[in-house]
Design an enzyme around this catalytic site. Structure first.
Site, PDB file in Angstrom:
ATOM      1  N   GLY A 261       0.914  -1.228  -0.132  1.00 57.56           N
ATOM      2  CA  GLY A 261       0.065  -0.008  -0.018  1.00 57.56           C
ATOM      3  C   GLY A 261       0.908   1.321  -0.025  1.00 57.56           C
TER       4      GLY A 261
ATOM      5  N   GLY B 178      -0.423   4.955  -0.975  1.00 58.49           N
ATOM      6  CA  GLY B 178      -1.245   5.747  -0.002  1.00 58.49           C
ATOM      7  C   GLY B 178      -0.721   6.841   0.748  1.00 58.49           C
ATOM      8  N   GLN B 179      -1.744   7.209   1.540  1.00 56.29           N
ATOM      9  CA  GLN B 179      -1.262   8.511   2.217  1.00 56.29           C
ATOM     10  C   GLN B 179      -0.096   8.246   3.181  1.00 56.29           C
ATOM     11  OE1 GLN B 179      -4.013  10.084   5.216  1.00 56.29           O
ATOM     12  NE2 GLN B 179      -3.179  12.078   5.260  1.00 56.29           N
TER      13      GLN B 179
ATOM     14  N   ASP C 211       1.914  -1.748  -4.407  1.00 56.84           N
ATOM     15  CA  ASP C 211       0.459  -1.389  -4.175  1.00 56.84           C
ATOM     16  C   ASP C 211      -0.405  -2.349  -5.388  1.00 56.84           C
ATOM     17  OD1 ASP C 211      -0.651   1.419  -3.028  1.00 56.84           O
ATOM     18  OD2 ASP C 211      -1.983   0.124  -4.200  1.00 56.84           O
TER      19      ASP C 211
ATOM     20  N   ASP D 247      -1.561  -7.473  -5.170  1.00 61.98           N
ATOM     21  CA  ASP D 247      -2.944  -7.345  -4.469  1.00 61.98           C
ATOM     22  C   ASP D 247      -2.959  -8.163  -3.089  1.00 61.98           C
ATOM     23  OD1 ASP D 247      -5.402  -7.938  -3.623  1.00 61.98           O
ATOM     24  OD2 ASP D 247      -6.242  -8.467  -5.885  1.00 61.98           O
TER      25      ASP D 247
ATOM     26  N   TYR E  60     -15.455  -0.198   8.988  1.00 58.62           N
ATOM     27  CA  TYR E  60     -13.823   0.095   9.193  1.00 58.62           C
ATOM     28  C   TYR E  60     -13.356  -0.299  10.802  1.00 58.62           C
ATOM     29  CZ  TYR E  60      -9.489   2.849   9.253  1.00 58.62           C
ATOM     30  OH  TYR E  60      -8.246   3.400   9.291  1.00 58.62           O
TER      31      TYR E  60
ATOM     32  N   LYS F  64     -10.956  -2.948  12.003  1.00 57.81           N
ATOM     33  CA  LYS F  64      -9.568  -2.711  12.571  1.00 57.81           C
ATOM     34  C   LYS F  64      -9.621  -3.386  14.160  1.00 57.81           C
ATOM     35  CE  LYS F  64      -7.386  -0.261   9.715  1.00 57.81           C
ATOM     36  NZ  LYS F  64      -6.050  -0.864   9.178  1.00 57.81           N
TER      37      LYS F  64
HETATM   38  N1  SER Z   1      -8.576   8.443   8.991  1.00 61.22           N
HETATM   39  C1  SER Z   1      -9.340   7.255   9.151  1.00 61.22           C
HETATM   40  C2  SER Z   1     -10.971   7.536   8.762  1.00 61.22           C
HETATM   41  O1  SER Z   1     -11.156   8.671   8.750  1.00 61.22           O
HETATM   42  C3  SER Z   1      -9.547   6.822  10.412  1.00 61.22           C
HETATM   43  O2  SER Z   1      -8.497   5.990  11.016  1.00 61.22           O
HETATM   44  O3  SER Z   1     -11.395   6.689   8.125  1.00 61.22           O
END
Ligand code: SER
Length: 314
Positions: free
Chosen positions: A10, A13-14, A36, A52, A142, A146
């Site tokens: 990844g 990503g940010q 990625d 992937d 999400y 987690k």
């Molecule tokens: N930054 C994430 C989100 O907003 C939270 O961990 O989904």
């Protein structure tokens, strides 16, 4: 220091974009492999592989090819995107993690980093100074993925002795690459819009307080956790990790000090609900005690630095 070969899953990503740069500086350019599921928008140089994380055979091939000793597994769907595609998000976030954990055990990888989030908390968790160990009743897919992931990290540590380390990131603010699909992303978009248009329509209400961190701190803290002696670590699920907390109105007021004509308006959408289920601020005393975590950027320092850097992108 023994030679490490680090794979970032990844890396477009940010967080991955920035970790790739910092880990290459720390461990040697050729010792850090970006990966990625698609090519980066701009070439990152050095080793890069298309992976992937749901394709375990491909992951094994790359891990064997480079004799990988550490993996930073960052590939996931964030809160807002995950709510739109709950099954795909669950599959990617959980099966991807299992693939990494199982291969790490099999190939005797030395260390794994996996990011958790403030989204593991829920409406019954204490809102302010949320402690490390408390009620956790996440209401987003999400957050559920987690929290389950944290439990599996702990399980693999206990059952297989896998050296896995994790942080519950707050909202992360950065200028090098745009965040995607998160609820805390407003705190990044606001800078680009303030500079480009002098106005921003925020998708959260003005008084929605959330924990946040500047990316420089997040990357430094992540690498410090990964370099900490294993016997100092008291948790293998995610460490609470904190720097600042603020509302959209407070952030806008700080930006106005530099751009007086800046106007913010509010048009909350479904992300408001997710934000309201999360803590307003985090108690990260245990990270500070275990591995010496200390943030450098508070909100005013972050705003100043963001505006200086974002100007280059307008
Ligand atoms: N930054 C994430 C989100 O907003 C939270 O961990 O989904």
């Amino acid at each position: 220091m023994s030679k490490e070969t680090i794979l970032i899953l990844g890396s477009n990503g940010q967080i991955g974009t920035e970790l790739l740069i910092s880990l290459r500086a720390a461990y040697g350019y050729d010792n850090v492999i970006g990966s990625d599921f698609k090519q980066p928008n701009e070439p990152v140089g050095g080793h890069f592989e298309l992976i992937d994380v749901l394709d375990s055979d491909r992951l094994r091939e790359v891990m064997e090819k480079y004799k990988v000793t550490q993996v930073y597994h960052l590939a996931a769907l964030l809160s807002a995107t995950a709510e739109q595609k709950p099954k795909a998000a669950w599959k990617l976030n959980m099966e991807g993690l299992f693939n990494v954990l199982d291969l790490a055990v099999e190939l005797k990888v030395k260390k794994i980093f996996w990011p958790s989030s403030i989204a593991v908390f829920g409406p019954n968790s204490p809102k302010y100074n949320t402690p490390q160990n408390t009620v956790m009743d996440p209401k987003t897919i999400y957050g559920i993925s987690k929290l389950a992931g944290e439990k599996f990290c702990d399980y693999y540590f206990l059952k297989h002795g896998l050296d896995i380390r994790s942080i519950r990131y707050p909202g992360l603010i950065s200028y090098r690459s745009a965040p995607g699909g998160g609820t805390t992303d407003y705190a990044v978009h606001i800078f680009h819009e303030a500079l480009a248009k002098g106005k921003y329509e925020c998708f959260l209400k003005e008084d929605t307080m959330l924990p946040m961190m500047y990316m420089d701190d997040a990357i430094r803290g992540t690498i410090e956790l990964m370099e900490a002696p294993a016997d100092k670590l008291s948790t293998r699920s995610g460490y609470n990790f904190s720097a600042m907390h603020f509302t959209p109105a407070e952030l806008a007021a700080e930006i106005k000090k530099y751009i007086p004509e800046f106007v913010i308006t509010y048009n909350p959408d479904e992300r408001q609900k997710y934000a309201e289920s999360w803590p307003c601020s985090i108690d990260d005393m245990i990270a500070r005690k275990d591995w010496g975590w200390k943030h450098q950027f508070d909100m005013p320092a972050m705003v100043k630095d963001m505006l200086e850097h974002c100007r280059n992108f307008v």
